[in-house]
Write a protein that holds these residues in place. Structure first.
Motif, PDB file in Angstrom:
ATOM      1  N   GLY A 154      24.694   8.247   9.405  1.00 10.48           N
ATOM      2  CA  GLY A 154      23.455   7.954   8.689  1.00 10.48           C
ATOM      3  C   GLY A 154      23.599   6.858   7.666  1.00 10.48           C
ATOM      4  N   SER A 155      24.846   6.509   7.314  1.00 12.89           N
ATOM      5  CA  SER A 155      25.074   5.429   6.351  1.00 12.89           C
ATOM      6  C   SER A 155      24.865   4.079   7.038  1.00 12.89           C
ATOM      7  CB  SER A 155      26.482   5.525   5.780  1.00 12.89           C
ATOM      8  OG  SER A 155      27.441   5.351   6.807  1.00 12.89           O
ATOM      9  N   VAL A 160      24.235   0.068  11.578  1.00 14.06           N
ATOM     10  CA  VAL A 160      24.529  -1.238  12.183  1.00 14.06           C
ATOM     11  C   VAL A 160      25.093  -1.061  13.588  1.00 14.06           C
ATOM     12  CG1 VAL A 160      26.027  -3.273  12.025  1.00 14.06           C
ATOM     13  CG2 VAL A 160      24.856  -2.435   9.985  1.00 14.06           C
ATOM     14  N   LEU A 161      26.050  -0.153  13.737  1.00 18.61           N
ATOM     15  CA  LEU A 161      26.660   0.071  15.044  1.00 18.61           C
ATOM     16  C   LEU A 161      25.661   0.647  16.042  1.00 18.61           C
ATOM     17  CD1 LEU A 161      30.090   1.487  13.829  1.00 18.61           C
ATOM     18  CD2 LEU A 161      29.657  -0.784  14.780  1.00 18.61           C
ATOM     19  N   HIS A 162      24.796   1.559  15.579  1.00 20.27           N
ATOM     20  CA  HIS A 162      23.768   2.107  16.461  1.00 20.27           C
ATOM     21  C   HIS A 162      22.794   1.010  16.905  1.00 20.27           C
ATOM     22  CE1 HIS A 162      25.257   6.050  16.054  1.00 20.27           C
ATOM     23  NE2 HIS A 162      24.693   6.372  14.905  1.00 20.27           N
ATOM     24  N   ARG A 167      26.283   4.531  20.637  1.00 25.92           N
ATOM     25  CA  ARG A 167      25.764   5.833  20.216  1.00 25.92           C
ATOM     26  C   ARG A 167      26.909   6.764  19.848  1.00 25.92           C
ATOM     27  NH1 ARG A 167      25.874   9.686  24.434  1.00 25.92           N
ATOM     28  NH2 ARG A 167      26.429   8.797  26.460  1.00 25.92           N
ATOM     29  N   ASP A 168      26.623   7.653  18.959  1.00 28.18           N
ATOM     30  CA  ASP A 168      27.588   8.630  18.480  1.00 28.18           C
ATOM     31  C   ASP A 168      27.911   9.612  19.606  1.00 28.18           C
ATOM     32  OD1 ASP A 168      29.062  10.513  17.109  1.00 28.18           O
ATOM     33  OD2 ASP A 168      27.529  10.943  15.609  1.00 28.18           O
ATOM     34  N   GLY A 169      29.202   9.733  19.946  1.00 27.14           N
ATOM     35  CA  GLY A 169      29.583  10.607  21.041  1.00 27.14           C
ATOM     36  C   GLY A 169      29.535  12.086  20.710  1.00 27.14           C
ATOM     37  N   GLY A 170      29.580  12.434  19.414  1.00 28.34           N
ATOM     38  CA  GLY A 170      29.623  13.847  19.051  1.00 28.34           C
ATOM     39  C   GLY A 170      28.956  14.137  17.738  1.00 28.34           C
ATOM     40  N   PRO A 171      27.643  14.015  17.666  1.00 31.23           N
ATOM     41  CA  PRO A 171      26.942  14.162  16.387  1.00 31.23           C
ATOM     42  C   PRO A 171      27.089  15.536  15.731  1.00 31.23           C
ATOM     43  CG  PRO A 171      25.395  14.087  18.224  1.00 31.23           C
ATOM     44  CD  PRO A 171      26.717  13.701  18.770  1.00 31.23           C
ATOM     45  N   ASP A 172      27.439  16.554  16.507  1.00 33.28           N
ATOM     46  CA  ASP A 172      27.563  17.908  15.952  1.00 33.28           C
ATOM     47  C   ASP A 172      29.009  18.390  15.925  1.00 33.28           C
ATOM     48  OD1 ASP A 172      24.721  18.138  15.736  1.00 33.28           O
ATOM     49  OD2 ASP A 172      24.655  18.562  17.891  1.00 33.28           O
ATOM     50  N   ASP A 181      41.397  20.232   4.097  1.00 34.32           N
ATOM     51  CA  ASP A 181      40.123  20.737   3.578  1.00 34.32           C
ATOM     52  C   ASP A 181      38.994  19.866   4.109  1.00 34.32           C
ATOM     53  OD1 ASP A 181      38.210  22.134   2.147  1.00 34.32           O
ATOM     54  OD2 ASP A 181      38.561  21.020   0.281  1.00 34.32           O
ATOM     55  N   PRO A 182      38.739  19.925   5.420  1.00 29.96           N
ATOM     56  CA  PRO A 182      37.775  18.991   6.028  1.00 29.96           C
ATOM     57  C   PRO A 182      36.340  19.196   5.554  1.00 29.96           C
ATOM     58  CG  PRO A 182      38.516  20.647   7.607  1.00 29.96           C
ATOM     59  CD  PRO A 182      39.353  20.822   6.392  1.00 29.96           C
ATOM     60  N   ARG A 183      35.789  18.136   4.944  1.00 32.36           N
ATOM     61  CA  ARG A 183      34.415  18.178   4.442  1.00 32.36           C
ATOM     62  C   ARG A 183      33.593  16.957   4.832  1.00 32.36           C
ATOM     63  NH1 ARG A 183      34.675  20.676  -1.723  1.00 32.36           N
ATOM     64  NH2 ARG A 183      36.017  22.487  -1.223  1.00 32.36           N
ATOM     65  N   LYS A 184      34.265  15.880   5.256  1.00 31.75           N
ATOM     66  CA  LYS A 184      33.559  14.643   5.576  1.00 31.75           C
ATOM     67  C   LYS A 184      33.802  14.257   7.034  1.00 31.75           C
ATOM     68  CE  LYS A 184      34.295  12.701   0.940  1.00 31.75           C
ATOM     69  NZ  LYS A 184      34.875  11.547   0.199  1.00 31.75           N
ATOM     70  N   ARG A 185      32.765  13.851   7.706  1.00 33.75           N
ATOM     71  CA  ARG A 185      32.907  13.314   9.056  1.00 33.75           C
ATOM     72  C   ARG A 185      32.917  11.795   8.976  1.00 33.75           C
ATOM     73  NH1 ARG A 185      29.165  12.302  13.860  1.00 33.75           N
ATOM     74  NH2 ARG A 185      30.682  12.197  15.557  1.00 33.75           N
TER      75      ARG A 185
END
Length: 226
Positions: A154-155, A160-162, A167-172, A181-185
């Motif tokens: 979303g940033s 720009v890439l979209h 396209r994002d291969g794995g949005p979920d 401590d994973p918090r950011k994708r």
């Protein structure tokens, strides 16, 4: 149908546990690996080749000139022309670049590229556009871009890439940073519209939290008939 197993992994210059990195990669059994933050200074060629060998792969291209972006591959895929590209260098910031190659699996050719965008917000946006320009220089109809984008979906760099057709291969798929401590994708695999995504997941193999500070991303891609 031809499938390509692709792994994207920021290995933090192997500052943590290189053996754990290799074990994680082997467990994923990839056809191609897009590495970010590969060794790029002292004896970088030897260290990259050693990492590839430890992972059961061979080194293809990248590292010093590409800011640590590297491509590695398995012998079960055919690797054609390698591609390296340097992005605009800004004073006080690291040199960034892309490392890629034309990869053929099951008779289908795809351009696979590893990239690592930087920590500066304005630079990331500029470099996202430059990456698209470099991808556009290839005649390949099928494109896969994988790497550490250092920004969340979303940033502006993602937009720009979209807008450039990826396209994002794995949005979920969930967060990738930090490994403990994973918090950011911020790590992702993006594909051109004609490339299908059969499976996409953030890897949580045993030992992954020791290997480096990022979680790798594994995508199983459906390559369209040529």
């Amino acid at each position: 149908m031809s499938t390509l197993r692709l792994l994207s992994y920021n290995v933090r210059a192997l500052k943590d546990d290189a053996a754990a990195v290799a074990a994680v990669v082997r467990a994923c059994d990839p056809d191609v690996v897009c590495i970010q933050e590969a060794p790029r200074f002292f004896r970088w060629r030897t260290r990259c080749a050693t990492l590839a060998s430890d992972c059961g792969l061979f080194y293809v291209t990248g590292s010093r000139r590409t800011g640590g972006a590297v491509l590695m591959a398995h012998l079960r895929v055919d690797v054609g022309e390698a591609r390296e590209g340097m992005l605009t260098k800004h004073r006080g910031l690291h040199q960034r670049g892309i490392a890629g190659a034309l990869v053929t699996k099951g008779g289908v050719e795809v351009l696979v590229v590893s990239a690592h965008l930087g920590l500066d917000a304005a630079e990331r946006v500029q470099h996202a556009g430059e990456v698209l320009d470099l991808l556009g220089q290839s005649e390949s109809r099928h494109v896969v871009l994988a790497g550490d984008l250092n920004s969340r979906p979303g940033s502006e760099p993602w937009r720009v890439l979209h807008a450039g057709g990826l396209r994002d291969g794995g949005p979920d798929s969930g967060p990738t940073f930090s490994a403990t401590d994973p918090r950011k994708r911020i790590d992702a695999v993006l594909v051109s519209p004609d490339v299908g995504v059969l499976d996409y997941r953030v890897v949580h193999e045993p030992g992954v939290e020791r290997a480096t500070d990022h979680l790798p991303v594994l995508a199983v891609l459906d390559l369209p008939e040529a």
